[in-house]
Design a protein around this motif. Structure first.
Motif, PDB file in Angstrom:
ATOM      1  N   VAL A 138       0.886  -1.120  -0.013  1.00 20.18           N
ATOM      2  CA  VAL A 138       0.136   0.032   0.098  1.00 20.18           C
ATOM      3  C   VAL A 138       1.032   1.068  -0.240  1.00 20.18           C
ATOM      4  CG1 VAL A 138      -1.619   1.335   1.169  1.00 20.18           C
ATOM      5  CG2 VAL A 138      -2.053  -1.203   1.129  1.00 20.18           C
ATOM      6  N   LEU A 139       0.576   2.149  -0.946  1.00 19.25           N
ATOM      7  CA  LEU A 139       1.537   3.154  -1.110  1.00 19.25           C
ATOM      8  C   LEU A 139       0.781   4.476  -1.030  1.00 19.25           C
ATOM      9  CD1 LEU A 139       3.104   2.364  -4.364  1.00 19.25           C
ATOM     10  CD2 LEU A 139       3.813   1.639  -2.466  1.00 19.25           C
ATOM     11  N   GLN A 140       1.325   5.639  -0.356  1.00 23.84           N
ATOM     12  CA  GLN A 140       0.957   6.877  -0.006  1.00 23.84           C
ATOM     13  C   GLN A 140       1.463   8.033  -0.613  1.00 23.84           C
ATOM     14  OE1 GLN A 140       0.646   8.685   3.917  1.00 23.84           O
ATOM     15  NE2 GLN A 140      -1.502   9.276   3.629  1.00 23.84           N
ATOM     16  N   LEU A 141       0.985   8.772  -1.503  1.00 25.89           N
ATOM     17  CA  LEU A 141       1.303   9.737  -2.236  1.00 25.89           C
ATOM     18  C   LEU A 141       1.930  10.960  -0.997  1.00 25.89           C
ATOM     19  CD1 LEU A 141       2.433  10.366  -5.198  1.00 25.89           C
ATOM     20  CD2 LEU A 141       0.191  11.411  -5.652  1.00 25.89           C
ATOM     21  N   GLU A 142       2.998  11.420  -1.152  1.00 25.86           N
ATOM     22  CA  GLU A 142       3.463  12.207  -0.056  1.00 25.86           C
ATOM     23  C   GLU A 142       4.409  13.278  -0.843  1.00 25.86           C
ATOM     24  OE1 GLU A 142       5.584  10.341   3.155  1.00 25.86           O
ATOM     25  OE2 GLU A 142       3.721   9.684   4.061  1.00 25.86           O
ATOM     26  N   LYS A 143       4.076  14.535  -1.001  1.00 23.88           N
ATOM     27  CA  LYS A 143       4.849  15.418  -1.578  1.00 23.88           C
ATOM     28  C   LYS A 143       5.288  14.972  -3.028  1.00 23.88           C
ATOM     29  CE  LYS A 143       6.420  17.323   2.651  1.00 23.88           C
ATOM     30  NZ  LYS A 143       7.316  17.116   3.723  1.00 23.88           N
ATOM     31  N   VAL A 169      -4.978  -4.810   4.549  1.00 26.57           N
ATOM     32  CA  VAL A 169      -5.022  -3.760   3.532  1.00 26.57           C
ATOM     33  C   VAL A 169      -5.997  -2.740   3.664  1.00 26.57           C
ATOM     34  CG1 VAL A 169      -5.268  -3.268   1.158  1.00 26.57           C
ATOM     35  CG2 VAL A 169      -3.804  -5.056   1.662  1.00 26.57           C
ATOM     36  N   GLU A 170      -7.439  -3.189   3.878  1.00 24.95           N
ATOM     37  CA  GLU A 170      -8.322  -2.247   3.978  1.00 24.95           C
ATOM     38  C   GLU A 170      -8.009  -1.359   5.465  1.00 24.95           C
ATOM     39  OE1 GLU A 170     -12.553  -3.198   3.677  1.00 24.95           O
ATOM     40  OE2 GLU A 170     -12.029  -4.914   2.303  1.00 24.95           O
ATOM     41  N   LYS A 171      -7.602  -1.952   6.443  1.00 25.26           N
ATOM     42  CA  LYS A 171      -7.337  -1.360   7.741  1.00 25.26           C
ATOM     43  C   LYS A 171      -6.155  -0.095   7.282  1.00 25.26           C
ATOM     44  CE  LYS A 171      -8.594  -4.109  11.684  1.00 25.26           C
ATOM     45  NZ  LYS A 171      -7.893  -4.819  12.601  1.00 25.26           N
ATOM     46  N   ALA A 172      -5.197  -0.524   6.448  1.00 22.24           N
ATOM     47  CA  ALA A 172      -4.091   0.366   6.307  1.00 22.24           C
ATOM     48  C   ALA A 172      -4.902   1.604   5.328  1.00 22.24           C
ATOM     49  CB  ALA A 172      -3.111  -0.341   5.529  1.00 22.24           C
ATOM     50  N   VAL A 173      -5.479   1.331   4.268  1.00 22.68           N
ATOM     51  CA  VAL A 173      -5.847   2.358   3.623  1.00 22.68           C
ATOM     52  C   VAL A 173      -6.959   3.255   4.342  1.00 22.68           C
ATOM     53  CG1 VAL A 173      -6.967   2.987   1.106  1.00 22.68           C
ATOM     54  CG2 VAL A 173      -5.487   0.907   1.514  1.00 22.68           C
ATOM     55  N   ASP A 174      -7.711   2.599   5.190  1.00 22.18           N
ATOM     56  CA  ASP A 174      -8.760   3.432   5.857  1.00 22.18           C
ATOM     57  C   ASP A 174      -7.960   4.342   6.686  1.00 22.18           C
ATOM     58  OD1 ASP A 174     -11.249   0.849   6.450  1.00 22.18           O
ATOM     59  OD2 ASP A 174     -11.025   2.223   4.742  1.00 22.18           O
ATOM     60  N   ALA A 175      -6.758   3.985   7.443  1.00 19.78           N
ATOM     61  CA  ALA A 175      -6.182   4.574   8.342  1.00 19.78           C
ATOM     62  C   ALA A 175      -5.459   5.855   7.514  1.00 19.78           C
ATOM     63  CB  ALA A 175      -5.203   3.850   8.954  1.00 19.78           C
ATOM     64  N   LEU A 176      -4.893   5.614   6.419  1.00 24.17           N
ATOM     65  CA  LEU A 176      -4.178   6.873   5.696  1.00 24.17           C
ATOM     66  C   LEU A 176      -5.392   7.553   5.118  1.00 24.17           C
ATOM     67  CD1 LEU A 176      -2.126   4.440   3.294  1.00 24.17           C
ATOM     68  CD2 LEU A 176      -1.339   5.981   5.396  1.00 24.17           C
ATOM     69  N   VAL A 182      -0.858   3.783  10.243  1.00 21.11           N
ATOM     70  CA  VAL A 182      -1.172   2.512   9.756  1.00 21.11           C
ATOM     71  C   VAL A 182      -0.673   1.706  11.073  1.00 21.11           C
ATOM     72  CG1 VAL A 182      -0.760   0.577   8.350  1.00 21.11           C
ATOM     73  CG2 VAL A 182      -0.995   2.904   7.605  1.00 21.11           C
ATOM     74  N   GLU A 183      -1.528   0.911  11.721  1.00 16.58           N
ATOM     75  CA  GLU A 183      -0.876   0.195  13.088  1.00 16.58           C
ATOM     76  C   GLU A 183      -0.332  -0.807  12.638  1.00 16.58           C
ATOM     77  OE1 GLU A 183      -4.373   1.940  16.208  1.00 16.58           O
ATOM     78  OE2 GLU A 183      -3.998  -0.307  15.974  1.00 16.58           O
ATOM     79  N   THR A 184      -0.926  -1.843  11.779  1.00 16.63           N
ATOM     80  CA  THR A 184      -0.233  -3.139  11.337  1.00 16.63           C
ATOM     81  C   THR A 184       0.378  -2.924  10.023  1.00 16.63           C
ATOM     82  OG1 THR A 184      -1.783  -4.499  12.568  1.00 16.63           O
ATOM     83  CG2 THR A 184      -0.718  -5.576  10.899  1.00 16.63           C
ATOM     84  N   THR A 185       1.616  -3.075   9.918  1.00 18.07           N
ATOM     85  CA  THR A 185       2.314  -2.447   8.816  1.00 18.07           C
ATOM     86  C   THR A 185       2.856  -3.722   7.816  1.00 18.07           C
ATOM     87  OG1 THR A 185       4.448  -2.072   9.973  1.00 18.07           O
ATOM     88  CG2 THR A 185       3.027  -0.128   9.600  1.00 18.07           C
ATOM     89  N   GLU A 186       2.884  -4.588   8.528  1.00 19.02           N
ATOM     90  CA  GLU A 186       3.529  -5.939   7.776  1.00 19.02           C
ATOM     91  C   GLU A 186       2.814  -7.240   7.943  1.00 19.02           C
ATOM     92  OE1 GLU A 186       8.197  -4.594   7.401  1.00 19.02           O
ATOM     93  OE2 GLU A 186       7.565  -6.352   6.210  1.00 19.02           O
ATOM     94  N   VAL A 187       2.281  -7.880   7.269  1.00 16.98           N
ATOM     95  CA  VAL A 187       1.676  -9.271   7.671  1.00 16.98           C
ATOM     96  C   VAL A 187       2.470 -10.143   6.398  1.00 16.98           C
ATOM     97  CG1 VAL A 187      -0.088 -10.686   8.233  1.00 16.98           C
ATOM     98  CG2 VAL A 187      -0.120  -8.199   8.819  1.00 16.98           C
ATOM     99  N   LYS A 188       2.999 -11.266   6.891  1.00 19.35           N
ATOM    100  CA  LYS A 188       3.261 -12.304   6.113  1.00 19.35           C
ATOM    101  C   LYS A 188       2.351 -13.110   5.779  1.00 19.35           C
ATOM    102  CE  LYS A 188       8.116 -12.096   7.780  1.00 19.35           C
ATOM    103  NZ  LYS A 188       9.050 -12.868   8.444  1.00 19.35           N
ATOM    104  N   ALA A 189       2.385 -13.635   4.364  1.00 19.44           N
ATOM    105  CA  ALA A 189       1.354 -14.566   4.274  1.00 19.44           C
ATOM    106  C   ALA A 189       1.855 -15.558   3.192  1.00 19.44           C
ATOM    107  CB  ALA A 189       0.162 -14.141   3.463  1.00 19.44           C
ATOM    108  N   ILE A 190       1.293 -16.629   3.178  1.00 14.04           N
ATOM    109  CA  ILE A 190       1.893 -17.799   2.093  1.00 14.04           C
ATOM    110  C   ILE A 190       1.442 -17.282   0.881  1.00 14.04           C
ATOM    111  CG2 ILE A 190      -0.245 -19.399   1.966  1.00 14.04           C
ATOM    112  CD1 ILE A 190       2.027 -21.306   2.900  1.00 14.04           C
ATOM    113  N   GLY A 191       2.128 -18.101  -0.272  1.00 14.37           N
ATOM    114  CA  GLY A 191       1.755 -17.440  -1.638  1.00 14.37           C
ATOM    115  C   GLY A 191       2.790 -18.440  -2.471  1.00 14.37           C
ATOM    116  N   CYS A 192       2.644 -18.247  -3.932  1.00  9.16           N
ATOM    117  CA  CYS A 192       3.380 -18.965  -4.585  1.00  9.16           C
ATOM    118  C   CYS A 192       4.674 -18.220  -4.924  1.00  9.16           C
ATOM    119  CB  CYS A 192       2.751 -19.300  -6.138  1.00  9.16           C
ATOM    120  SG  CYS A 192       1.265 -19.877  -6.088  1.00  9.16           S
ATOM    121  N   THR A 193       6.056 -18.910  -4.961  1.00 11.34           N
ATOM    122  CA  THR A 193       7.124 -18.086  -5.311  1.00 11.34           C
ATOM    123  C   THR A 193       6.904 -17.538  -6.471  1.00 11.34           C
ATOM    124  OG1 THR A 193       8.073 -20.319  -6.431  1.00 11.34           O
ATOM    125  CG2 THR A 193       8.702 -19.528  -3.879  1.00 11.34           C
ATOM    126  N   ILE A 194       7.734 -16.431  -6.604  1.00 10.71           N
ATOM    127  CA  ILE A 194       7.619 -15.580  -8.020  1.00 10.71           C
ATOM    128  C   ILE A 194       8.670 -16.425  -8.893  1.00 10.71           C
ATOM    129  CG2 ILE A 194       8.831 -13.628  -9.156  1.00 10.71           C
ATOM    130  CD1 ILE A 194       7.512 -11.982  -6.858  1.00 10.71           C
TER     131      ILE A 194
END
Lengths: 199, 168
Positions: A138-143, A169-176, A182-194
Motif C-alpha cells: 500500500v503506497l501513499q503519495l507524499e509530496k 490492506v483495508e485497515k491500512a488504507v482506511d487509516a491513511l 497504519v497500525e499493522t504495517t507488515e503481515v506475512k502470508a503464504i503464496g506461490c514463489t515468483i
C-alpha cells in the motif's frame, strides 16, 4: 567444489532476495505494459492519493483465491484515491498460464477494472522485494512521491473471504484516508514463489 | 473362495490407506510441538500439492529419507494446501510413492503461522526447517536441487559432530 559453489550462490541469492522496499521507502517510478497494450507509469495517477500495488498472477491458487477480493478493493478504494495496480512478475516461459495473452483473457473474463501490468524484466518485482503472489504494497503519495505504508497479506484468511476477519490492506488504507498512522504495517502470508527467469 | 474375495475387497481400501500414510491436519504450532519431541535430525519441508517447485523437489527429500533413515534423520512434510483440499494430500503422496511422514497445516490460510515457522520466512513455499533434538537449527526458503539438499544436510550433520568433539 561444485556444492560449495552452489551453496555460495544460494546464499547470495538469499541476500539478494532480502532487498526491497521497507515500510517508509520511497518508491521508484516504473513503467510497465498494461493489458491494453499501453505503457503505464506509477506516477501517471496524479489525481490519486496513493495506490494498492499487488503482485499477482493467473496460475497461483492463492492469487486465484484473492482475485475477487482484489477486484473488490479496487471498487471500494479507487473512487477514494487508492486504485489497485496489479503486476504479474512471473516468467511466462516458466508458467505459460501467466503469459501476456493469458493475462488479457483473464482480465476480460473477470472484468478487471484496474491495470494488470506485466513485469517483463522482473526488475520492478526485485525493486519492491516482492517474493510471492499475491504480495501487496500500500503506497501513499507524499509530496509527489509514493511512499510504502503497508506490506504483505491482504487479510488473515487466504482460503475464505468470509472467514477473513482481519483485513490488513483495508485497515491500512482506511487509516491513511483518515490521516491516521497504519497500525499493522507488515503481515506475512503464504503464496506461490515468483517464477524468476533463469540465467 | 468367495469369502477370501470379499475379505480381499474389504482389505484393499485399508491397504490403500496404509500406503497413503494418513495426513493429519494440525495447527502449525502443534506440528512444531511434535517435532520438538523428536531426537536426532528432523527435516520439515513446507509444501503444497499445487506448488510446482515444491513437488519437483519432493523426490530429493524422499531420497534423503531413504539414505539417512538409519542415521537418525527423519523427513516430515507439512502441506499448506487449503483446508478444503486437504484430503488430496495423502493420495497425492501415495500415488507418487512418497513415504515421508505427512501433515497438513490446519491454519495455513491464517497468517500467524509464518512467523512461527521462522522470522526470515516470507511465506513463499517451498521452505525447509531443520531441527536437531527438537530445536531448530536451520531454515531455508526456496527449492533445493538434490545436490544442494544433501550438501545442506551434510553440513548440518558435520556441524553437530564438531560440537560433540568440543564438549569432550
Amino acid at each position: 567444489m561444485k556444492t560449495v559453489f552452489s551453496i555460495l550462490m544460494m546464499s547470495l541469492g538469499i541476500t539478494a532476495m532480502a532487498q526491497g522496499y521497507k515500510v517508509g521507502s520511497k518508491v521508484k517510478d516504473f513503467t510497465l505494459k498494461n493489458i491494453d497494450g499501453n505503457m503505464m507509469s506509477l506516477e501517471n495517477g496524479r489525481e490519486a492519493k496513493g495506490a494498492i500495488v499487488v503482485f499477482t498472477c493467473n496460475h497461483c491458487p492463492f492469487a486465484k483465491a484473492y482475485e475477487q477480493r482484489i477486484i473488490d478493493l479496487n471498487e471500494k478504494y479507487a473512487p477514494l484515491g487508492y486504485p489497485v495496480i496489479a503486476i504479474n512478475p512471473n516468467d511466462p516461459e516458466a508458467v505459460p498460464e501467466d503469459s501476456f495473452e493469458e493475462m488479457q483473457t483473464r482480465a476480460a473474463e473477470k472484468g478487471y477494472t484496474f491495470p494488470y501490468l506485466i513485469d517483463e524484466t522482473q526488475d520492478v518485482a526485485k525493486e519492491f522485494g516482492a517474493t510471492r503472489t499475491p504480495h501487496t504494497f500500500v503506497l501513499q503519495l507524499e509530496k509527489g512521491k509514493y511512499v510504502v505504508k503497508y506490506i504483505g497479506a491482504i487479510d488473515n484468511n487466504a482460503e475464505s473471504a468470509e472467514k477473513a476477519n482481519d483485513k490488513y490492506v483495508e485497515k491500512a488504507v482506511d487509516a491513511l484516508l483518515n490521516g491516521k498512522k497504519v497500525e499493522t504495517t507488515e503481515v506475512k502470508a503464504i503464496g506461490c514463489t515468483i517464477k524468476w527467469k533463469k540465467g | 473362495m468367495k469369502k477370501w474375495i470379499i475379505v480381499c475387497m474389504l482389505m484393499f481400501p485399508l491397504l490403500q490407506q496404509a500406503g497413503a500414510q494418513r495426513t493429519e491436519s494440525l495447527p502449525f504450532d502443534v506440528i512444531l510441538k511434535k517435532v520438538s519431541a523428536e531426537k536426532g535430525l528432523v527435516v520439515l519441508n513446507l509444501w503444497a500439492t499445487w506448488c510446482r517447485p515444491c513437488v519437483a523437489e519432493l523426490p530429493h527429500f524422499q531420497k534423503l529419507q531413504d539414505s539417512l533413515a538409519g542415521a537418525g534423520v527423519q523427513v516430515w512434510l507439512a502441506s499448506a494446501d487449503f483446508s478444503s483440499q486437504q484430503q488430496n494430500v495423502a493420495p497425492f503422496l501415495a500415488s507418487r510413492e512418497f513415504t515421508m511422514q505427512s501433515f497438513h497445516i490446519a491454519d495455513a490460510g491464517d497468517s500467524g503461522w509464518i512467523e512461527k515457522a521462522d522470522p526470515a520466512f516470507s511465506g513463499a513455499i517451498p521452505a525447509t526447517l531443520v531441527f536437531k533434538d527438537g530445536v531448530k537449527v536451520a531454515f531455508h526458503e526456496g527449492a533445493f536441487t538434490r545436490d544442494e539438499l544433501f550438501a545442506f544436510i551434510a553440513n548440518l550433520r558435520s556441524r553437530d559432530s564438531h560440537k560433540e568433539h568440543k564438549s569432550h
